[in-house]
Design an enzyme around this catalytic site. Structure first.
Site, PDB file in Angstrom:
ATOM      1  N   ASP A  43       0.783  -1.242   0.000  1.00 56.34           N
ATOM      2  CA  ASP A  43       0.000   0.000   0.000  1.00 56.34           C
ATOM      3  C   ASP A  43       0.820   1.300   0.000  1.00 56.34           C
ATOM      4  OD1 ASP A  43      -1.493  -2.152   0.851  1.00 56.34           O
ATOM      5  OD2 ASP A  43      -2.031  -1.281   2.773  1.00 56.34           O
ATOM      6  N   GLU A 243     -10.302  -2.408   4.217  1.00 55.97           N
ATOM      7  CA  GLU A 243      -8.974  -1.944   4.609  1.00 55.97           C
ATOM      8  C   GLU A 243      -8.719  -0.565   3.995  1.00 55.97           C
ATOM      9  OE1 GLU A 243      -6.419  -6.036   5.015  1.00 55.97           O
ATOM     10  OE2 GLU A 243      -6.586  -5.230   2.997  1.00 55.97           O
TER      11      GLU A 243
HETATM   12  C1  FRU Z   1      -3.790  -3.769   2.867  1.00 57.41           C
HETATM   13  C2  FRU Z   1      -3.122  -4.178   4.158  1.00 57.41           C
HETATM   14  C3  FRU Z   1      -3.458  -3.177   5.249  1.00 57.41           C
HETATM   15  C4  FRU Z   1      -2.307  -3.318   6.189  1.00 57.41           C
HETATM   16  C5  FRU Z   1      -1.157  -3.568   5.250  1.00 57.41           C
HETATM   17  C6  FRU Z   1      -0.084  -4.454   5.803  1.00 57.41           C
HETATM   18  O1  FRU Z   1      -3.125  -4.119   1.722  1.00 57.41           O
HETATM   19  O2  FRU Z   1      -3.521  -5.466   4.518  1.00 57.41           O
HETATM   20  O3  FRU Z   1      -4.715  -3.372   5.839  1.00 57.41           O
HETATM   21  O4  FRU Z   1      -2.122  -2.179   6.973  1.00 57.41           O
HETATM   22  O5  FRU Z   1      -1.698  -4.155   4.087  1.00 57.41           O
HETATM   23  O6  FRU Z   1       1.013  -4.510   4.957  1.00 57.41           O
END
Ligand code: FRU
Length: 533
Positions: A43, A243
């Protein structure tokens, strides 16, 4: 530290990084999309424009090319296209041998009024608000106790333009646990998106209870103490987990009426026909404490992108309300760790400027890719055909990185579009087109080279698009391992990764079941942004 000294420090570090970077010509290496030089990325985090620099932080594994040891990588830019790698901003605590805390997704703000008190000598602190994912049971320096895999929201600050960071250990996590009624959700409580809400003079944080499909809204005066004030959801698409939420204003139809957009990642549970991750949005009102969806916006799910490779999108803070830029992870949790790239894995989407327009009676997100015309180096070609015959028509334009805009009208054909990254015998090809019968834009990656690393990868993806005055417009951005398509004025987008052979450089038009009339093509080869200015 005086600001010119800080600037010089940033510049020196950038030069070191650029000199040590590879030349970015490995197979599949994106030429104008951001990728880390090596290792795993997911992300975007903490996107912020500050002191005329765009900061792009991202989920990064300093130790390998699959997910793990989650840290915040960092890159900077002055134009959103040329990026300079910076040192890792927040490295997993205890990396590599004994990780006790990983830094999951979150946001960053410039605390211009020094509400946090972290600023010294008039220096504006940049503050990162992120999810602490604790790997082991521990009592923290703040005296707070956490269980293995617990998630809480923490802060860190930088006084040197985002280069070095200090975690707020005496207080972290500043949001230790979800409200009491959700006490059983401590392992699924993450991804804080923070912004300053001027009318109420408060910081606002949106945090996801991922399994419950709820966004919790908190407010704060100082980024350290937070009060839970409301919640939102579930609405519309509720597949998998919610998320990486965010909340931001946009004027509707360019005028005074301000709407608020909640952007939410879902994994799995993306658009119909896609294999995993996806991104939806909801249009509504926000009064400083509560987000309320407009009734029209919850009648059906609104997808930010209909393709399989657009996830965890967030926008840049620190920009005017009319200049809202969105950026996503251009990958999918279904197969993200298996894509055939090395030594890096994952790219960012093209940055997209957002606006909100009424289309078919609905407030609709419109996306315009940010790719400066200068990248064409005066090589843009414009071509017009009264009629393109049925079958395939070879184009002179070759290359694996292209920016092409195609407009056309329906005639006898059922489908029309462009074939990109084809081998000379067309055995490998990616079709980007429009189906007049179904009224859908599509990307067909079933023959796009290496498609075998996951069962779901070889597929066709669709987005609904109504022609304007009988004319279909699509802008197609092709990079060495991706295709992004913007339909109409940008009211629909489709993003898909592709992994074609090195010699898949040919471009054709295709017209199915008859000819297509009024075809205009404007195309330019896009130069690499690595090592150029
Ligand atoms: C989304 C996610 C988020 C988390 C991150 C961990 O892609 O699962 O919810 O903060 O990746 O790398």
């Amino acid at each position: 530290m005086a600001s010119y000294v800080r600037r010089a420090l940033v510049l020196c570090l950038s030069i070191v990084q650029v000199v040590s970077a590879q030349d970015y010509t490995e197979p599949y290496r994106p030429q104008y999309h951001f990728t880390p030089a090596s290792n795993w990325m997911n992300d975007p985090n903490g996107l912020i424009y500050h002191n005329e620099i765009y900061h792009f932080f991202y989920q990064y594994n300093p130790g390998g090319s699959k997910w793990g040891a989650m840290s915040w990588g960092h890159a900077t830019s002055t134009d959103l296209i040329h990026w300079e790698h910076q040192p890792v901003a927040l490295q997993a605590r205890g990396f590599p041998g004994n990780i006790t805390e990983m830094y999951y997704s979150g946001s960053a703000v410039a605390d211009v009024n020094n509400t946090s008190g972290f600023g010294t000598d008039g220096q504006i602190p940049i503050i990162a608000i992120y999810t602490s994912h604790y790997t082991v049971e521990q009592t923290l320096p703040s005296g707070k106790s956490v269980q293995p895999s617990q998630q809480g929201q923490s802060i860190a600050y930088s006084l040197d333009e985002g280069i070095t960071w200090t975690t707020y250990d005496v207080g972290n996590p500043v949001i230790h646990e979800p409200p009491a009624e959700y006490a059983d959700q401590i392992l699924e409580f993450r991804d804080p998106a923070v912004f300053w809400h001027a009318p109420s003079s408060k910081w606002v944080a949106v945090v996801s209870l991922t399994k419950l499909h709820k966004l919790l809204i908190y407010t704060s005066d100082n980024l350290k103490e937070w009060e839970h004030v409301s919640e939102f959801g579930p609405v519309n698409a509720v597949g998998g987990m919610w998320e990486c939420p965010s909340l931001f204003p946009l004027p509707l139809d360019g005028d005074e009426e301000e709407k608020w957009i909640a952007q939410i990642g879902l994994n799995p549970g993306g658009p119909p026909g896609t294999p995993g991750s996806g991104t939806q949005y909801v249009v509504g009102q926000f009064d400083g404490t509560t987000f309320t969806a407009d009734p029209e916006s919850v009648e059906q799910t609104n997808w930010v992108d209909y393709g399989p490779d657009f996830y965890a999108a967030i926008t840049f803070g620190g920009m005017p309300v009319t200049d809202r830029v969105n950026l996503a992870w251009m990958n999918n949790w279904k197969y993200g760790e298996m894509i055939p790239t090395e030594p890096w894995r994952s790219a960012a989407s093209i940055p997209r400027r957002l606006s909100l327009s009424t289309i078919n009676d609905r407030a609709t997100l419109v996306q315009e890719p940010i790719l400066q015309e200068g990248k064409c180096w005066n090589k843009r070609r414009n071509k017009h055909w009264d009629s393109v015959p049925a079958g395939t028509t070879a184009l002179n334009s070759t290359g694996k990185a292209l920016d092409a805009t195609l407009t056309f009208s329906k005639s006898e054909s059922t489908e029309f579009g462009i074939i990109v990254q084809a081998t000379s015998d067309l055995s490998e090809q990616t079709r980007v087109g429009y189906n007049f019968t179904t009224g859908q834009l599509f990307i067909d990656r079933t023959k796009s080279g290496d498609v075998g690393f996951d069962d779901s990868f070889a597929a066709v993806y669709y987005a609904p698009l109504t022609p304007k005055d009988g004319v279909v417009t699509m802008r197609v951005l092709v990079d060495w391992s991706s295709v992004e398509v913007f339909g109409g004025a940008g009211e629909v987008a489709l993003t898909a990764q592709i992994f074609p052979s090195d010699d898949a450089v040919y471009t054709h038009l295709f017209s199915t079941d008859g000819s297509t009339s009024g075809v205009k093509l404007s195309v330019c080869p896009v130069e690499s942004v690595w090592g150029t200015k």
